[in-house]
Motif scaffolding. Structure first.
Motif, PDB file in Angstrom:
ATOM      1  N   VAL B 744       0.843  -1.199   0.000  1.00  0.00           N
ATOM      2  CA  VAL B 744       0.000   0.000   0.000  1.00  0.00           C
ATOM      3  C   VAL B 744       0.875   1.244   0.000  1.00  0.00           C
ATOM      4  N   VAL B 745       1.803   1.242   0.928  1.00  0.00           N
ATOM      5  CA  VAL B 745       2.639   2.426   1.079  1.00  0.00           C
ATOM      6  C   VAL B 745       3.407   2.726  -0.213  1.00  0.00           C
ATOM      7  N   GLU B 746       4.076   1.676  -0.766  1.00  0.00           N
ATOM      8  CA  GLU B 746       4.832   1.914  -2.004  1.00  0.00           C
ATOM      9  C   GLU B 746       3.953   2.526  -3.080  1.00  0.00           C
ATOM     10  N   ARG B 747       2.851   1.846  -3.383  1.00  0.00           N
ATOM     11  CA  ARG B 747       2.015   2.317  -4.486  1.00  0.00           C
ATOM     12  C   ARG B 747       1.625   3.780  -4.277  1.00  0.00           C
ATOM     13  N   ALA B 748       1.418   4.101  -3.042  1.00  0.00           N
ATOM     14  CA  ALA B 748       1.022   5.482  -2.745  1.00  0.00           C
ATOM     15  C   ALA B 748       2.050   6.475  -3.270  1.00  0.00           C
ATOM     16  N   GLN B 749       3.320   5.986  -3.346  1.00  0.00           N
ATOM     17  CA  GLN B 749       4.333   6.930  -3.806  1.00  0.00           C
ATOM     18  C   GLN B 749       4.353   7.053  -5.345  1.00  0.00           C
ATOM     19  N   ALA B 750       3.885   6.022  -6.029  1.00  0.00           N
ATOM     20  CA  ALA B 750       3.874   6.086  -7.496  1.00  0.00           C
ATOM     21  C   ALA B 750       3.072   7.292  -7.973  1.00  0.00           C
ATOM     22  N   GLU B 751       3.313   7.731  -9.199  1.00  0.00           N
ATOM     23  CA  GLU B 751       2.677   8.965  -9.651  1.00  0.00           C
ATOM     24  C   GLU B 751       1.179   8.734  -9.806  1.00  0.00           C
ATOM     25  N   ALA B 752       0.405   9.677  -9.375  1.00  0.00           N
ATOM     26  CA  ALA B 752      -1.002   9.413  -9.071  1.00  0.00           C
ATOM     27  C   ALA B 752      -1.928   9.802 -10.214  1.00  0.00           C
ATOM     28  N   PRO B 753      -3.052   9.083 -10.363  1.00  0.00           N
ATOM     29  CA  PRO B 753      -4.091   9.543 -11.288  1.00  0.00           C
ATOM     30  C   PRO B 753      -4.698  10.853 -10.765  1.00  0.00           C
ATOM     31  N   THR B 754      -5.476  11.517 -11.596  1.00  0.00           N
ATOM     32  CA  THR B 754      -5.998  12.818 -11.169  1.00  0.00           C
ATOM     33  C   THR B 754      -7.108  12.647 -10.127  1.00  0.00           C
ATOM     34  N   ARG B 755      -7.198  13.645  -9.280  1.00  0.00           N
ATOM     35  CA  ARG B 755      -8.184  13.662  -8.201  1.00  0.00           C
ATOM     36  C   ARG B 755      -9.596  13.553  -8.782  1.00  0.00           C
ATOM     37  N   PRO B 756     -10.392  12.568  -8.335  1.00  0.00           N
ATOM     38  CA  PRO B 756     -11.734  12.386  -8.907  1.00  0.00           C
ATOM     39  C   PRO B 756     -12.700  13.499  -8.461  1.00  0.00           C
ATOM     40  N   ASP B 757     -13.710  13.716  -9.293  1.00  0.00           N
ATOM     41  CA  ASP B 757     -14.740  14.693  -8.913  1.00  0.00           C
ATOM     42  C   ASP B 757     -15.652  14.107  -7.836  1.00  0.00           C
ATOM     43  N   THR B 758     -16.270  14.996  -7.062  1.00  0.00           N
ATOM     44  CA  THR B 758     -17.250  14.521  -6.071  1.00  0.00           C
ATOM     45  C   THR B 758     -18.598  14.319  -6.767  1.00  0.00           C
ATOM     46  N   VAL B 759     -19.437  13.485  -6.131  1.00  0.00           N
ATOM     47  CA  VAL B 759     -20.719  13.144  -6.765  1.00  0.00           C
ATOM     48  C   VAL B 759     -21.657  14.358  -6.807  1.00  0.00           C
ATOM     49  N   VAL B 760     -22.501  14.389  -7.818  1.00  0.00           N
ATOM     50  CA  VAL B 760     -23.582  15.378  -7.839  1.00  0.00           C
ATOM     51  C   VAL B 760     -24.901  14.624  -7.841  1.00  0.00           C
ATOM     52  N   PHE B 761     -25.922  15.257  -7.264  1.00  0.00           N
ATOM     53  CA  PHE B 761     -27.229  14.599  -7.156  1.00  0.00           C
ATOM     54  C   PHE B 761     -27.780  14.269  -8.538  1.00  0.00           C
ATOM     55  N   SER B 762     -28.206  13.033  -8.706  1.00  0.00           N
ATOM     56  CA  SER B 762     -28.920  12.714  -9.947  1.00  0.00           C
ATOM     57  C   SER B 762     -30.154  11.905  -9.570  1.00  0.00           C
ATOM     58  N   ARG B 763     -31.273  12.251 -10.166  1.00  0.00           N
ATOM     59  CA  ARG B 763     -32.529  11.601  -9.775  1.00  0.00           C
ATOM     60  C   ARG B 763     -32.517  10.147 -10.226  1.00  0.00           C
ATOM     61  N   GLY B 764     -33.068   9.290  -9.408  1.00  0.00           N
ATOM     62  CA  GLY B 764     -33.200   7.880  -9.800  1.00  0.00           C
ATOM     63  C   GLY B 764     -34.410   7.726 -10.713  1.00  0.00           C
ATOM     64  N   THR B 765     -34.859   6.523 -10.890  1.00  0.00           N
ATOM     65  CA  THR B 765     -36.054   6.316 -11.733  1.00  0.00           C
ATOM     66  C   THR B 765     -37.248   6.975 -11.042  1.00  0.00           C
ATOM     67  N   PRO B 766     -38.047   7.723 -11.804  1.00  0.00           N
ATOM     68  CA  PRO B 766     -39.208   8.384 -11.204  1.00  0.00           C
ATOM     69  C   PRO B 766     -40.047   7.400 -10.398  1.00  0.00           C
ATOM     70  N   TYR B 767     -40.630   7.878  -9.302  1.00  0.00           N
ATOM     71  CA  TYR B 767     -41.346   7.015  -8.373  1.00  0.00           C
ATOM     72  C   TYR B 767     -42.760   7.523  -8.194  1.00  0.00           C
ATOM     73  N   ASP B 768     -43.751   6.646  -8.279  1.00  0.00           N
ATOM     74  CA  ASP B 768     -45.076   7.044  -7.795  1.00  0.00           C
ATOM     75  C   ASP B 768     -45.616   5.921  -6.936  1.00  0.00           C
ATOM     76  N   GLY B 769     -45.880   6.270  -5.707  1.00  0.00           N
ATOM     77  CA  GLY B 769     -46.179   5.260  -4.680  1.00  0.00           C
ATOM     78  C   GLY B 769     -47.412   4.433  -4.992  1.00  0.00           C
ATOM     79  N   PRO B 770     -47.545   3.317  -4.271  1.00  0.00           N
ATOM     80  CA  PRO B 770     -48.688   2.425  -4.443  1.00  0.00           C
ATOM     81  C   PRO B 770     -49.987   3.023  -3.900  1.00  0.00           C
ATOM     82  N   ALA B 771     -51.111   2.560  -4.408  1.00  0.00           N
ATOM     83  CA  ALA B 771     -52.413   3.025  -3.927  1.00  0.00           C
ATOM     84  C   ALA B 771     -52.755   2.315  -2.625  1.00  0.00           C
TER      85      ALA B 771
END
Ligand SMILES: Cc1cc2nc3c(=O)[nH]c(=O)nc-3n(C[C@H](O)[C@H](O)[C@H](O)COP(=O)(O)O)c2cc1C
Ligand code: SF4
Ligand code: FES
Lengths: 450, 878, 208
Positions: B744-771
């Motif tokens: 773990v430690v060694e790999r950490a020193q290897a040159e790193a991929p770019t910092r990932p973006d943080t998540v943004v809200f995305s709506r799931g499948t539309p929902y309409d509740g049961p009767a």
């Protein structure tokens, strides 16, 4: 000087149906309101300014000037009528409410019309059942006929006058305490500044607070003109004013006299008024303006009943209550009796008043009970100094309202003038008796002139 | 000088202060302390104790005025040292003392009492008061936790103002008049407020005392550290006050962005649990049916072996919201980096999905309380679950023109301050939201003025979204949120999540599909593989999925991180089957509870006030937790347990101290970049630091000292950890040479991929509740502040306050179904039947059957099938 | 009976309607409750709290500030003898002493037949008529001991039906009929009164 000017607000007191609408209308009632409605509100304000009518509740502030205080364009504005009359020695507002309720209502309406007050609350002291009854009756009559309520006398002037009464607390006579009480709270005064009622009053809105006697003068002023009113009295105290003279006089009573010119001596000694100190005794002291006023003595008798003069002399006309004490009076007990009142009536908000006034009362009780210590006399004064630094007039105060400092007046007066009587007490149990030989001669309560 | 500033002189020195500031505050800011009793900076001034009177000259000569009532004005001259001022203040003090008992030696306040202090500083010596003092019956209880001694009371109006102005519970009041004035309750109507404890803290004398503290210690014996309350996720700052290694008291600390010095009674008094003798003091292992004490070597070994044997996809980790950020990170790294499972969920399906929370456009508490804001509250039970947030909102409504629009199926207590309360049918928050912001069918709103609400939310809004019902899953609320963000894209959202550090746990990756730093599994795979060595392949199960899998025997090792699903999970039956169905259950906890007592291995964890680290509140504010006492027995911090488990599995997490862990978090977790341990302990971080870091804070922190002013260091606690570590066996040491770890430690020193973006809200499948059919009601199960939660039940002063469970339904429905108000009724769901008392309430929506969970008596969680979106029941007269 | 009865609850609502803010009706409603029960009961205060949207503690906080609200039964007649300064100077204390012996109780207590509650009271605004007293807040001026005894006898014998039992103050109530009411002025509702703008002069159709 004993003036022969006819009374202004006690004119109906002679009639035993003086409180009815019929009698009122038969004697010029509501003519003032009509006169007002024929003119613009501004003209009415000018007239009252011209009358330079001083408030009769105690502070003696010019009504016309007070009416000018509400900030422009802040609505609604309210009127609160101060009918809480409770200051020991004071007896005049009750009379006006019991015997001429319509005159008061007419004054209320004139004020509302002139200043643009959207609702009026007539706050009557709780202990005055008859006054409440008479006013309720008068209001019902007046609503009936169209003098109060919607479209008064067919004009676009509409205002409700709501009768409200207290439940026994002197402090609600103080205007901000009155407002708190009317809001349904404990009647604890608000600090001025920032709570000047004319700016921030009832429900935090501009509110005119006026005394019963003050308002009762308005119908006459509007009918006869402010200048006529101003023609009566002295430079800084215009018109007529009611004074209740009680205590050791032959004819205690309530007298409406010309303001500013009549002297204390006139009131206390003149046969048409009190007819002198009873049993031919000498005067020891008198309270010139209600229990909270510093005491006066013989040398003050010739002062006119005139605001500035009396203020300069180191006291006040306050609520128009003069209490006379003759030479036999035990001033320590008299002093205690006044202090006891303020101690009982402290609202409890300010530490110096809540704790200090009851401490003073306890010490005086102990002194009268014969357990006084020589140092107590100075202790009294020092406690007074912590409530009202300097013990001067007008008083400075460590409190919110003047009730606390009011306790200082009787003590400062009595001790400074009659220190030896206190020392007689604290020297050990000394028996000082107050003779109580019978009651004063019965007189009509008001000179029924006019 | 800015034109909103005025210059005045205080004791001859010219100062400038903001317009509208009170003299007492302005003077204090410039080093002149004016004595006071009734003044409190968070309440309206009343100017009644008169202690603060000073000579103030506004042109008409000096006059004695209360500095707490008078605002600064240009050219005002304030003299706090004049002879008149001194005499007057001495006088006031004497007046306060004449009726005050001289029982300082036995008074809880003795040593921290402004009256006592002032008496020395300003007061005259011997008493001139020879009369008898006022007498009252000695301490009377005004509530279950607060006592009142009226003889000590100086009538400053603080407690009574707090009750009416701040808490909105005017149940204590001035009674009588003048020298007879006293504070008291109405007969038999106690000061039952969630916030009553604050009156004890603000009482300037010893008149109000707290049952849990009375006579326990003298203030001067108390050592304090500043920390953050973790009884819920508001994150109120507190001082932990202890004596001889026992926690005796928490006091609120006034920080602007969060609690203003206030605490709720639960947060203030549940310290009692720390002291409970039922705490776990050592690890336990189940041997022939019995849980018996074991050595740490055995216990950790047993857990590690079970995990090693298991297929990575059959290991699940449930819970973790109680943990510090550092511990949460350590466990996330263990689970996802070493074990390689993504079946990890800090929540018990009682909040909002982690990915949703991580992606929301974050609103802060201050955003919601900013003057004239419109706040839309969707299904959040704020007063019961986040009490001090309720206080902040109440202040915003009462004093700052904030308008609240509430969307809810039940009355959560918010109605009292909401401008509009809209009621929706349970499970249909989204339909009501659609009606409100997206022109949906108005019929979805069953009660309340929809039109007024519409006009209020027309402009920009802040939304507070929560989960006030555990009778349904999160779909409706998530759908409602999605609708809001679609209809009003500039909306920011404050998620009303209740569990202590749930926000931090999610940020640290204790949720399926997430990695530390608000990064989605896929987006962060490269970055974290590079740092951790391994990352799960596919998104794992959330709580309900994990429990279902366990119940179906598909989970070999179920790790419970301070989680008690059997008590806490909304579906009682499923939780029981799951704990029974998992082959090995490893519980990491501070107490034995309904779930951990069924575990195979129990690892005794150090708890609150026993470990340092950081926590993250509901608005994403990271603040420092300090340890004050040593953990009981050999129990140890959660992060250390993760590290040791890793060692025993032949890996090295490379984590040796909380500071070290935080350094790694700051370096790895994209959302946390720049939030250094130094910043958190610098003045700029004293109020906590919002994630992600804001530029102005970063600047403010430049060259900041590392210690928080006035707070003592943490040596005793490090010592404690050391002690705990010694108690452990030697394994960790030799394991540290392990390859995987080194790798773990060694790999950490290897040159790193770019910092990932943080998540943004995305709506799931539309929902309409049961009767729902006409004969059924739909279940709303809500929480109350006081319930059977572990900490509460081990806090004697609070345990009894749990109200118990009743069923509330709309009078209309009770009528319709012929059920009597006040009677008992059978509640029948497809799952089970319970019998409870019924109360009619017009305040809840028609069609709802509202029950309180986690109370003594019948358990509504029996009724619920967590695999169904909603729970419909029938009422039958027994 | 401690909560408002039907009739009084309606009356209470009529009173409440006169005030721009509910809480202002607290004192009037406490009087109404005292009129109904002779003293102010806890149940009544709870009912008042309900009607005004307050807590009972708030109602008690206000009520207990005022002298006239009695939380214990005080009998049919409350006798207040003024002992404030003016009466003190003219025999008030002596009158109180006489009253105490006549009623067989110290000030602050009830007569043995329970009919009277005796108080030494502060100034009741009849200073020129000392010594004076009130029975249920009706005035008696310049009272001699003999006149006091007479009064007590009359009250005991029920010869004074002009004095209603304790709790009742004004025998006449203000009534504001719908069609005559100008309406309350709500602090945040009403703007500038119409009559301050240009207005027609008084019409002579007005009553006289
Ligand atoms: C302790 C105290 C008691 C007072 N009591 C009364 C009172 O009973 N009646 C009254 O009219 N004014 C009383 N006042 C004066 C009022 O505060 C206020 O000045 C007055 O009502 C204003 O009306 P005016 O301007 O018409 O006099 C009192 C003032 C103080 C400080
Ligand atoms: S001075 Fe006395 S009466 Fe006046 S506000 Fe202060 S405490 Fe109340
Ligand atoms: S602190 Fe200002 S009056 Fe109490």
């Amino acid at each position: 000087m004993i003036s022969d000017a006819p009374p202004i607000i006690t004119t109906r007191f002679g009639y035993d149906d003086s409180h009815t609408l019929d009698r009122f209308l038969a004697t010029g009632g509501y003519a003032g309101l009509r006169a007002a409605l024929r003119r613009s509100p501004q003209q009415v304000v000018e007239d009252v300014k011209a009358a330079s009518l001083l408030g009769r509740g105690g502070a003696g502030f010019p009504a016309g000037v007070k009416w000018g205080f509400p900030p422009a364009n802040v609505w609604p504005r309210y009127l609160v009528v101060n009918g809480d009359e409770s200051e020991p020695g004071t007896y005049k507002d009750r009379m006006l409410m019991e015997r001429d309720p319509h005159q008061l209502i007419e004054g209320v309406l004139i004020a509302c019309y002139a200043v643009g007050l959207s609702q009026a609350f007539l706050y009557v002291r709780g202990e005055m059942a008859l006054a409440q009854e008479r006013i309720a009756n008068a209001l019902n009559e007046a609503y009936e006929v169209g003098y109060v309520g919607r479209n008064i006398l067919g004009t676009d002037f509409s205002v409700d006058v709501v009768l409200h009464w207290g439940a026994g607390a002197y402090i609600v006579g103080e205007e901000t305490g009155l407002i708190e009480s009317l809001e349904g709270n404990r009647g604890m005064p608000r600090l001025k500044p920032p709570y000047f009622p004319a700016a921030i009053g009832l429900y935090q809105k501009p509110t005119i607070v006026n005394n019963v006697e003050t308002l009762s003068n308005l119908p006459w002023i509007v009918r006869n003109g402010g200048d006529k009113f101003a023609a009566l009295g002295a430079e800084t105290s215009k018109g007529m004013r009611m004074f209740a003279v009680s205590g050791h006089v032959n004819k205690p009573g309530v007298y409406e006299v010309e303001f500013g010119v009549t002297t204390f001596r006139d009131l206390i000694e003149a046969p048409i008024y009190c007819g002198g100190v009873r049993h031919g005794k000498r005067l020891k002291a008198f309270i010139p303006g209600g229990a909270s006023a510093p005491w006066f003595y013989e040398e003050h008798l010739d002062l006119p009943l005139e605001k500035v003069t009396v203020d300069k002399a180191g006291s006040m006309l306050g609520s128009g209550a003069i209490v006379v004490m003759d030479e036999d009076t035990d001033v320590v007990r008299a002093c205690h009796r006044v202090v006891r009142f303020f101690a009982k009536e402290s609202c409890g908000k300010c530490t110096p008043c809540r704790e200090g006034t009851s401490w003073l009362e306890k010490i005086l009780e102990r002194i009268i009970g014969g357990s006084g210590r020589p140092e107590d006399v100075d202790l009294l004064l020092d406690i007074c100094d912590n409530i009202s630094p300097g013990i001067n007039w007008p008083p400075r105060q460590t409190t919110i309202c003047p009730l606390g400092p009011s306790t200082v007046s009787p003590i400062a007066s009595a001790v400074s003038r009659f220190r030896h009587e206190f020392e007689a007490y604290v020297g050990g149990p000394v028996e000082v008796t107050v003779p109580m030989n019978g009651l004063a001669y019965r007189a009509p309560e008001v000179a029924a002139s006019g | 000088m800015a034109d909103d500033e005025v210059t005045l002189t205080v004791n001859g020195r010219e100062i400038s202060a903001p317009k509208g500031q009170l003299v007492i505050a302005a003077a204090e800011q410039h080093g002149v302390f004016i004595p006071r009793f009734c003044y409190h900076p968070r309440m309206q001034p009343v100017g009644m104790c008169r202690m603060c009177i000073v000579d103030i000259d506004t042109g008409r000569g000096p006059a004695l005025q209360p500095a707490c009532m008078i605002e600064v004005a240009p050219d005002m001259k304030v003299d706090t040292e004049s002879a008149t001022t001194k005499k007057a203040q001495d006088g006031v003090l004497e007046f306060l003392l004449i009726n005050h008992p001289l029982d300082c030696p036995v008074c809880d306040k003795g040593g921290e009492c402004p009256l006592q202090d002032n008496a020395y500083a300003y007061g005259p010596g011997e008493s001139r008061f020879v009369e008898e003092k006022r007498h009252y019956e000695k301490p009377i209880p005004v509530s279950d936790v607060v006592f009142l001694d009226r003889e000590r009371c100086i009538l400053c109006d603080r407690c009574t103002r707090f009750a009416s102005e701040v808490a909105g519970d005017p149940l204590i009041h001035f009674l009588n008049r003048g020298s007879q004035t006293e504070v008291n309750t109405f007969p038999d109507d106690p000061f039952a407020s969630y916030f009553s404890g604050n009156t004890v803290q603000i009482c300037p004398v010893g008149a109000l005392t707290a049952k849990p503290f009375r006579f326990k210690a003298r203030p001067w014996d108390l050592e304090k550290v500043e920390s953050t309350c973790t009884s819920c996720a508001v994150g109120c700052r507190v001082t932990i006050e202890a004596s001889r290694n026992h926690v005796l008291r928490y006091q609120g600390v006034d920080i602007d962005p969060v609690n203003w010095g206030w605490l709720c009674d639960k947060g203030r008094f549940d310290f009692e649990a720390i002291e409970s003798d039922e705490r776990l003091t050592e690890p336990l292992i189940r041997k022939n049916g019995e849980l018996i004490a074991a050595s740490w070597a055995e216990a950790i070994g047993a857990a590690a072996d079970a995990i090693k044997k298991a297929d990575r996809d059959s290991v699940a980790v449930l819970g973790g919201a109680r943990l510090t950020n550092e511990a949460a990170y350590a466990w996330a790294k263990l689970a996802k980096g070493v074990i390689g499972t993504d079946h990890v969920d800090a929540q018990l399906d009682d909040g909002l999905p982690g990915v949703v929370v991580a992606g929301l456009p974050q609103a802060t508490i201050d955003d919601a309380c900013a003057p004239n804001t419109t706040v839309l509250v969707v299904d959040a039970n704020i007063k019961e679950e986040l009490p001090v947030l309720f206080l902040r909102l109440r202040d915003a409504v009462v004093n700052r023109g904030v308008k609240i629009v509430e969307l809810s199926a039940i009355d959560t207590g918010l109605a009292s301050i909401a401008a509009v309360s809209l009621r929706h049918f349970p499970g249909e928050a989204h339909l009501a939201a659609r009606a409100l912001v997206a022109g949906g069918d108005a019929a979805a709103v069953l009660a309340g003025d929809l039109e007024q609400a519409k006009s209020l939310v027309a402009g920009p809004i802040v939304a507070i979204v929560g989960r006030s019902s555990l009778g349904e899953d999160a779909s409706a609320v998530v759908e409602a949120t999605a609708l809001l963000l679609e209809a009003k894209s500039d909306t920011r959202v404050l998620p009303a999540l209740r569990r202590a550090n749930v926000r931090g746990a999610i940020d640290m990756g204790l949720a399926p599909g997430l990695l530390p730093g608000r990064v989605a599994l896929d987006a962060g795979r490269e970055w974290y593989r590079d740092r951790w060595g391994a990352v799960p392949e596919a998104t794992g199960l959330e709580a309900t999925g994990i429990l279902t899998a366990a119940a179906e025997g598909r989970i070999d090792v179920l790790v419970l991180l301070g989680a008690d699903p059997i008590r806490d999970f909304r579906d009682h039956d499923l939780a029981q089957r799951a704990v029974a169905g998992a082959r090995t259950v490893v519980a990491v906890d501070t107490f034995l509870n309904a779930s951990s007592e069924r575990a195979d291995v129990v690892l005794a964890a150090a708890g609150y006030a026993e470990t340092d680290g950081t926590t993250t509140n509901v608005e994403g504010r990271v603040s420092v937790l300090e340890a004050k006492v040593t953990p009981p027995g050999t129990s140890r911090p959660d992060w250390m347990l993760a590290a040791e488990l890793a060692f025993r599995m032949g890996a090295d997490l490379g984590l040796e101290s909380t500071d070290g862990i935080w350094r790694e978090i700051e370096a790895h977790a994209p959302s946390h970049a720049g939030i250094t341990a130094e910043l958190l302990r610098a003045p700029a971080g004293a109020d906590g630091v919002l994630v992600p870091l804001r530029a102005e804070v970063a600047q403010a922190a430049e060259g900041a000292p590392v210690q928080i002013a006035g707070i003592e260091g943490t040596e005793p606690d490090n010592a404690a950890l050391a002690a705990a570590a010694e108690a452990a066996d030697a394994e960790p040491a030799d394991a540290s040479t392990d390859d995987a770890g080194a790798g773990v430690v060694e790999r950490a020193q290897a040159e790193a991929p770019t910092r990932p973006d943080t998540v943004v809200f995305s709506r799931g499948t539309p929902y309409d509740g049961p009767a729902i059919d006409a004969y059924s009601l739909r279940v709303v199960t809500q929480r109350k502040l006081y319930d059977l939660g572990t900490l509460l039940q081990h806090s004697p002063s609070l345990a009894a306050l749990a109200p118990g469970s009743t069923l509330e339904a709309h009078p209309y429905d009770l009528d319709r179904l012929g059920v009597a108000d006040g009677g008992r009724v059978k509640v029948v769901s497809p799952r089970s039947t319970i019998t409870v008392e019924v109360k009619a309430s017009g305040a809840i929506s028609k069609g709802a059957a509202a029950l309180v969970v986690n109370q003594s008596g019948p358990d509504p969680a029996d009724l619920i099938d967590a695999t169904q979106p909603v729970t419909d029941v029938r009422l039958e007269n027994p | 009976m401690a909560r408002f009865n039907q009739e009084n609850e309606e009356l209470a609502r009529e009173i409440i309607a006169r005030y721009p803010v509910l809480k202002s009706a607290t004192i009037p409603l406490c009087h109404l409750a005292q009129e109904q029960d002779g003293h102010l009961t806890d149940e009544a205060m709870e009912h008042i709290a309900e009607l005004l949207g307050l807590t009972p503690a708030e109602v008690l906080g206000t009520a207990s500030f005022y002298e006239m609200f009695k939380r214990e039964p005080v009998g049919k007649y409350v006798v207040n003898v003024c002992t404030s300064i003016s009466c003190f100077l003219n025999g008030g204390d002596e009158l109180l002493e006489h009253a105490e012996s006549r009623l067989g109780t110290k000030a602050g207590g009830r007569s043995d037949d329970g009919l009277f509650f005796l108080e030494g009271y502060e100034c009741i605004a009849a200073c020129t008529e000392a010594p004076c007293l009130q029975v249920n807040y009706r005035y008696f001026h310049r009272i001699s001991n003999a006149e006091f005894d007479e009064l007590i006898d009359d009250l005991r014998a029920g010869r004074r039906d002009d004095i209603p039992p304790h709790g009742t103050l004004a025998l006449v109530r203000q009534r504001i009929s719908e069609d005559r009411a100008a309406g309350v002025a709500h602090p945040d509702g009403s703007g500038q009164p119409v009559w301050l703008r240009d207005r027609p002069a008084l019409q002579d159709s007005a009553p006289s």
